[in-house]
Design a protein around this motif. Sequence first.
Motif, PDB file in Angstrom:
ATOM      1  N   UNK A   1     -47.645  84.512  16.763  1.00 38.18           N
ATOM      2  CA  UNK A   1     -47.750  83.270  17.527  1.00 38.18           C
ATOM      3  C   UNK A   1     -47.691  82.067  16.599  1.00 38.18           C
ATOM      4  N   UNK A   2     -48.209  82.231  15.374  1.00 38.18           N
ATOM      5  CA  UNK A   2     -48.184  81.154  14.381  1.00 38.18           C
ATOM      6  C   UNK A   2     -46.767  80.921  13.838  1.00 38.18           C
ATOM      7  N   UNK A   3     -46.151  81.977  13.306  1.00 36.24           N
ATOM      8  CA  UNK A   3     -44.867  81.798  12.616  1.00 36.24           C
ATOM      9  C   UNK A   3     -43.753  81.417  13.580  1.00 36.24           C
ATOM     10  N   UNK A   4     -43.805  81.897  14.825  1.00 38.38           N
ATOM     11  CA  UNK A   4     -42.790  81.545  15.818  1.00 38.38           C
ATOM     12  C   UNK A   4     -42.783  80.037  16.035  1.00 38.38           C
ATOM     13  N   UNK A   5     -43.973  79.455  16.087  1.00 37.67           N
ATOM     14  CA  UNK A   5     -44.064  78.003  16.245  1.00 37.67           C
ATOM     15  C   UNK A   5     -43.727  77.278  14.955  1.00 37.67           C
ATOM     16  N   UNK A   6     -44.282  77.727  13.832  1.00 34.52           N
ATOM     17  CA  UNK A   6     -44.088  77.017  12.574  1.00 34.52           C
ATOM     18  C   UNK A   6     -42.634  77.034  12.112  1.00 34.52           C
ATOM     19  N   UNK A   7     -41.867  78.037  12.513  1.00 37.29           N
ATOM     20  CA  UNK A   7     -40.458  78.121  12.118  1.00 37.29           C
ATOM     21  C   UNK A   7     -39.518  77.460  13.115  1.00 37.29           C
ATOM     22  N   UNK A   8     -40.093  76.741  14.063  1.00 40.96           N
ATOM     23  CA  UNK A   8     -39.276  75.948  14.966  1.00 40.96           C
ATOM     24  C   UNK A   8     -38.744  76.669  16.182  1.00 40.96           C
TER      25      UNK A   8
END
Length: 264
Positions: free
Chosen positions: A50-57
């Motif tokens: 959930x974090x990386x999906x958002x942080x990577x745009x």
Amino acid sequence: MRHMRIFLAGDSSVTSRPQSMAPMVGWGQVLQMFIRYAEVINAARAGSSSRSFKERGRLDWILENIAPGDLLLVSFGLIDMKPGDGRFTEPFGDYQWFLRQYVHGARDRGAHPVFVTSHERRVFDDHGNMRRPLGLYPTAMRELAMSLNVPFLDLNAWSVDWWRRAGAQGTKELFLYLEAGEHPNYPDGIADNTHLRAHGALECARFVARRLRAQALLTPEYFRNLDEPIPESAVEFLDDHVFEQLTKERVGGRTAAQESGTLR
């Protein structure tokens, strides 16, 4: 009837697979087989929390394209539980915080968020008892769904019941278990306790579609094949170059060049 879309945000259990990874199948890859009059846009990517999906745009890309009345199905947990690589979240901490961003982002644009818990991994002990390595993530998602009034589809609980009934041996027919020489994409064989083959993915997608109908998130005319068998041969895989192109393009606010070499 308005042309609507169903966007999928998730990890490797949801994503569509390229031909080079067949017969591995994500449930989002086959959800369209149970849906009509609406387009399923599977933006899920392997290796995403959930974090990386958002942080990577990737969430940005969805929110740039989603429209009023569309659905956003959100399914994370399998990667959130992995510590040490910048993708980990605490179930009742960062995990819920990031999930809120999906909910608020969709609602701000007039779209409707839906939570879908991740299916469980295939983990049995020496006595044939099934373990639940996802732990508290499904519970944390359920709690947040209740507090934010988000529709909740408990694929995790449903899958646990199925895996237990199938047992340690039977579940090998659902997950990516192949003998050496059985498939050209895996010449040395593979024993994968996380990713599904066609039958497992089809039934997970069928469950999701049935719950969408049961909770009246789409009206009945949007559904098809809910009680019909679908042959595994009907599953389609992306061409590898299309898969790579979509991976690079579906990143909001960034160029493909900035993201190339960093996406999973």
